[in-house]
Design an enzyme around this catalytic site. Sequence first.
Site, PDB file in Angstrom:
ATOM      1  CG  HIS A  15     -26.667 -14.740  27.928  1.00  0.00           C
ATOM      2  ND1 HIS A  15     -27.165 -14.261  26.736  1.00  0.00           N
ATOM      3  CD2 HIS A  15     -25.326 -14.601  27.853  1.00  0.00           C
ATOM      4  CE1 HIS A  15     -26.179 -13.848  25.972  1.00  0.00           C
ATOM      5  NE2 HIS A  15     -25.042 -14.039  26.616  1.00  0.00           N
ATOM      6  CD  GLU A  88     -18.223 -13.679  26.869  1.00  0.00           C
ATOM      7  OE1 GLU A  88     -17.169 -14.243  27.230  1.00  0.00           O
ATOM      8  OE2 GLU A  88     -19.123 -14.237  26.201  1.00  0.00           O
TER       9      GLU A  88
END
Length: 218
Positions: A15, A88
């Site tokens: 990202h 994550e």
Amino acid sequence: MMASGTVTTLLLIRHGETAWNAEHRIQGRLDVPLSTTGVWQAGRLAERLAGEAIDAVVSSDLARAWMTGTPLADARGLSMVPEPRLRERVFGIFEGKTLDAIAAEHSEEFAAWRARDVDWRIPGGESGTEFIGRVLEAMREIVASHTGRTVAIVTHGGVLDVVYRHARALAWDAPREHLMLNASINRLQAQPEPLRLQIVDWADVAHLEQARDELAAS
């Protein structure tokens, strides 16, 4: 070499930048959006990949990944596929804190984390084993369901670390020799059973560097 026709091409993308990235603050499962810089990076990423045939865009469902993948998917008229297993690592008591604060407030846990014991679980979070297991399970399923096609996967730095180590057969506690850059393109070829990942190119951010050079020259 992998047999032609049985290979899935992966464009593994971290990202774009968030304000917390810039502050070296642990995000984990917390849903932090892209910063202004991150939005700019997402746009440059989409421009860089505009000429490439991409059959699907799969993304972590956290905002920073979803916002990064949206311009890429929209340019192709594709609906992004959410995959929570690509989030994550859950960092428990570390989340929302800077590295300096963690070292000061949780010195024992910080040392254990830095030792990279794969079975150690962050209080309130995941162990390395749990994290690696869910990431590789998701990768295997994505690869198996897109044989012969190209998939963009938008995810997080920790996921990139797991994928790199699996591809290179590196131990979890081996020194990190690789970069996990915001809005980077990491190209791999893959087969699912057993999961084989072959790195073609890693940490490509030429689209960001070129754009910055053009801005500086204007």
